[in-house]
Design a protein around this motif. Sequence first.
Motif, PDB file in Angstrom:
ATOM      1  N   ALA A 433      39.898  43.301  50.652  1.00 11.13           N
ATOM      2  CA  ALA A 433      38.522  42.907  50.971  1.00 11.13           C
ATOM      3  C   ALA A 433      37.691  42.763  49.701  1.00 11.13           C
ATOM      4  O   ALA A 433      36.884  41.832  49.561  1.00 11.13           O
ATOM      5  N   GLY A 434      37.891  43.682  48.752  1.00  9.32           N
ATOM      6  CA  GLY A 434      37.182  43.591  47.482  1.00  9.32           C
ATOM      7  C   GLY A 434      37.575  42.359  46.692  1.00  9.32           C
ATOM      8  O   GLY A 434      36.720  41.683  46.099  1.00  9.32           O
ATOM      9  N   VAL A 435      38.862  42.045  46.666  1.00 13.43           N
ATOM     10  CA  VAL A 435      39.315  40.844  45.962  1.00 13.43           C
ATOM     11  C   VAL A 435      38.754  39.595  46.639  1.00 13.43           C
ATOM     12  O   VAL A 435      38.346  38.635  45.967  1.00 13.43           O
ATOM     13  N   ALA A 436      38.712  39.586  47.967  1.00 11.33           N
ATOM     14  CA  ALA A 436      38.110  38.453  48.675  1.00 11.33           C
ATOM     15  C   ALA A 436      36.662  38.258  48.245  1.00 11.33           C
ATOM     16  O   ALA A 436      36.202  37.125  48.022  1.00 11.33           O
ATOM     17  N   ALA A 437      35.923  39.354  48.109  1.00  7.34           N
ATOM     18  CA  ALA A 437      34.535  39.263  47.657  1.00  7.34           C
ATOM     19  C   ALA A 437      34.446  38.753  46.228  1.00  7.34           C
ATOM     20  O   ALA A 437      33.559  37.957  45.885  1.00  7.34           O
ATOM     21  N   ILE A 438      35.349  39.206  45.380  1.00  5.59           N
ATOM     22  CA  ILE A 438      35.386  38.745  43.994  1.00  5.59           C
ATOM     23  C   ILE A 438      35.580  37.234  43.936  1.00  5.59           C
ATOM     24  O   ILE A 438      34.895  36.518  43.203  1.00  5.59           O
ATOM     25  N   VAL A 439      36.529  36.733  44.725  1.00  4.28           N
ATOM     26  CA  VAL A 439      36.808  35.290  44.720  1.00  4.28           C
ATOM     27  C   VAL A 439      35.588  34.509  45.189  1.00  4.28           C
ATOM     28  O   VAL A 439      35.179  33.523  44.557  1.00  4.28           O
ATOM     29  N   GLN A 440      34.980  34.932  46.281  1.00  7.49           N
ATOM     30  CA  GLN A 440      33.819  34.198  46.796  1.00  7.49           C
ATOM     31  C   GLN A 440      32.670  34.197  45.792  1.00  7.49           C
ATOM     32  O   GLN A 440      31.945  33.208  45.661  1.00  7.49           O
ATOM     33  N   SER A 441      32.533  35.300  45.052  1.00  9.70           N
ATOM     34  CA  SER A 441      31.450  35.370  44.074  1.00  9.70           C
ATOM     35  C   SER A 441      31.680  34.442  42.888  1.00  9.70           C
ATOM     36  O   SER A 441      30.738  34.100  42.168  1.00  9.70           O
ATOM     37  N   ALA A 442      32.924  34.051  42.662  1.00 14.34           N
ATOM     38  CA  ALA A 442      33.254  33.189  41.528  1.00 14.34           C
ATOM     39  C   ALA A 442      33.019  31.713  41.826  1.00 14.34           C
ATOM     40  O   ALA A 442      33.139  30.875  40.921  1.00 14.34           O
ATOM     41  N   LEU A 443      32.684  31.369  43.074  1.00 14.75           N
ATOM     42  CA  LEU A 443      32.597  29.978  43.495  1.00 14.75           C
ATOM     43  C   LEU A 443      31.170  29.621  43.884  1.00 14.75           C
ATOM     44  O   LEU A 443      30.458  30.421  44.491  1.00 14.75           O
ATOM     45  N   SER A 444      30.767  28.413  43.558  1.00 14.47           N
ATOM     46  CA  SER A 444      29.450  27.941  43.991  1.00 14.47           C
ATOM     47  C   SER A 444      29.458  27.620  45.476  1.00 14.47           C
ATOM     48  O   SER A 444      28.446  27.767  46.162  1.00 14.47           O
ATOM     49  N   THR A 445      30.606  27.182  45.997  1.00 13.13           N
ATOM     50  CA  THR A 445      30.773  26.938  47.433  1.00 13.13           C
ATOM     51  C   THR A 445      31.870  27.853  47.931  1.00 13.13           C
ATOM     52  O   THR A 445      33.031  27.707  47.526  1.00 13.13           O
TER      53      THR A 445
END
Length: 591
Positions: A433-445
Amino acid sequence: MQHKALSLALAAAIVAGATGTALSAGPAQPKLIRADFSALGNDDGSNDRFIVKYRNGAAAQSDAAQLTRTLDSVASRTVLRAAGAAPRARHLRRLAASGAHLVRLSRKLDRVEAQNFMLAIAADPAVEYIVPDRLRQPTGVPNDPFYASHQWHYNHPVGGAGAQPAWDGGATGQGVVVAVLDTGVTEHPDLAGNLLPGYDFIVDHEVSGRATDGRVPGGADTGDWVAANACGAGTPARSSSWHGTHVSGTVAAVSNNGAGMAGVAFDARIVPVRVLGHCGGYDSDINDAIVWASGGHVEGVPDNEYPAEVINMSLGGNGACEVATQAAIDSAVARGTTIVVAAGNQNTDAISHTPANCQNVITVGSNGISGKRASYSNYGARIDIAAPGGGVNDGANQNQGYIWSTVNLGTTVPGQAGYGGMVGTSMAAPHVAGVAAIVQSALSTPKSPLELAALLKQTARPFPIAPDRPLGIGIVDAGSAVVVARAGGQPLTNGVPRTGLRGNAGEGFVYVFPVAAGTARLNVITYGGTGQVKLLAKNGSEPTTSSYEAISQRPGNNQTITINAPAAGAYYVKVLGAATFTGVSVKATSM
């Protein structure tokens, strides 16, 4: 509920260090001053480089020789000379963006000397500003004191979740909300700064521990202890688990605050949702909580002001996925929420454990520090991916057997905040779940739940040896996931071929393959099928026939590229038709 034994051997020793820790209110807004002392070193004689900006038209701004003469003159008048002659200035270069000059003195100054020097320079009305040129350290490594000594599960090269490269690249979960459906959370200095308003969805007072039935705002964990036989004949007494506090800390404990431990996505925010209490939690409450946490409306409850992009559910039980549970999950996914679920701890096929066996969730099995399947972890085709969950006996010392995070030291009702170790797929799921949040935070969309699940699986790190039971495609790897997410395109999974490629001359396929720092060798091959292809690779951008790092264009389809000591980052791999081709496979492997 996937709760395992809590080790308090560390907790009692370190809680004193956490007691009274104040969370920072944030840095004050800097004042506009012409001589900035805030970055000066202490009385350590470390200040010898300065950035000086003169106003346009000033002689020292356009003439480096004049600049050094001016600085030499100031140094001779203001800098103490106990160590001998006054330092001399040397012009190093002019900075590109600002036009300021970087200068270096012939010896280092202590703080008092540096302040005197800077004040004298700034007194010249022709000077816009002067600041020290200071060494900065990497910000990816948290300064939380027990991160390095205990939290192997974030960055161990074999069994860890690969968080460090993602942090170094600035992906920390900033702006992403994760809802933790669990026992709620207790007050903790390493959680408070990242908590958003939550809710207690437990209706039954016997489960919630309240005097009356009904849901209440807050999401606080008031304890889930039970007396003997309280949960059925023969069930043992047990203390409160503080399970949700531990899970929440793994997702997003406050980091770089000089206290305690770190979270995977330490800049994400947590919405605590209490669904588990005394003896567990009902599906009806859990299903409503899924809807509410993802931004849907639940009658009788104020709408969630902070809909979650990610939901973590480290809970479950035996049986099939109930229709109502699947409907709640599907509605959340339709709203764009990714749901991460623990596989269960029964050492059996996860197909018999729910909600791990539901559709549209990421089901997480558990590995230890060695990368092997944890002995308790459920397994089978329903597992999507593995993550560190602890192995108790897997590792050189006790620290390496547990997943370390925030806990509470109370035995029934909340007591003192502390830190402790747990094991279980409950501990593995919040890493994902934390990695999923990390990925989403790295993207503008942000990615859709389906896209995000595919990315996490396609960028997983291969198991060091094949697990004894199916445990998904590999171990979650935050750094690789962020590299591929930012690069875009189709990811290549380490050692897993893409098959069935076909096209005409001039047509091709482009893939992205993440390469970690320290990789010894990158191998890319194509094989099989008929026709003629070329194989190209390049770090950082798509290769072309005129711009590439490596190319293979032998007759036929059996092409090979080997790059020794490849640079870290996203390698773009292109399979390009030199003639019509069909049935071709491509595979990349790093080692």
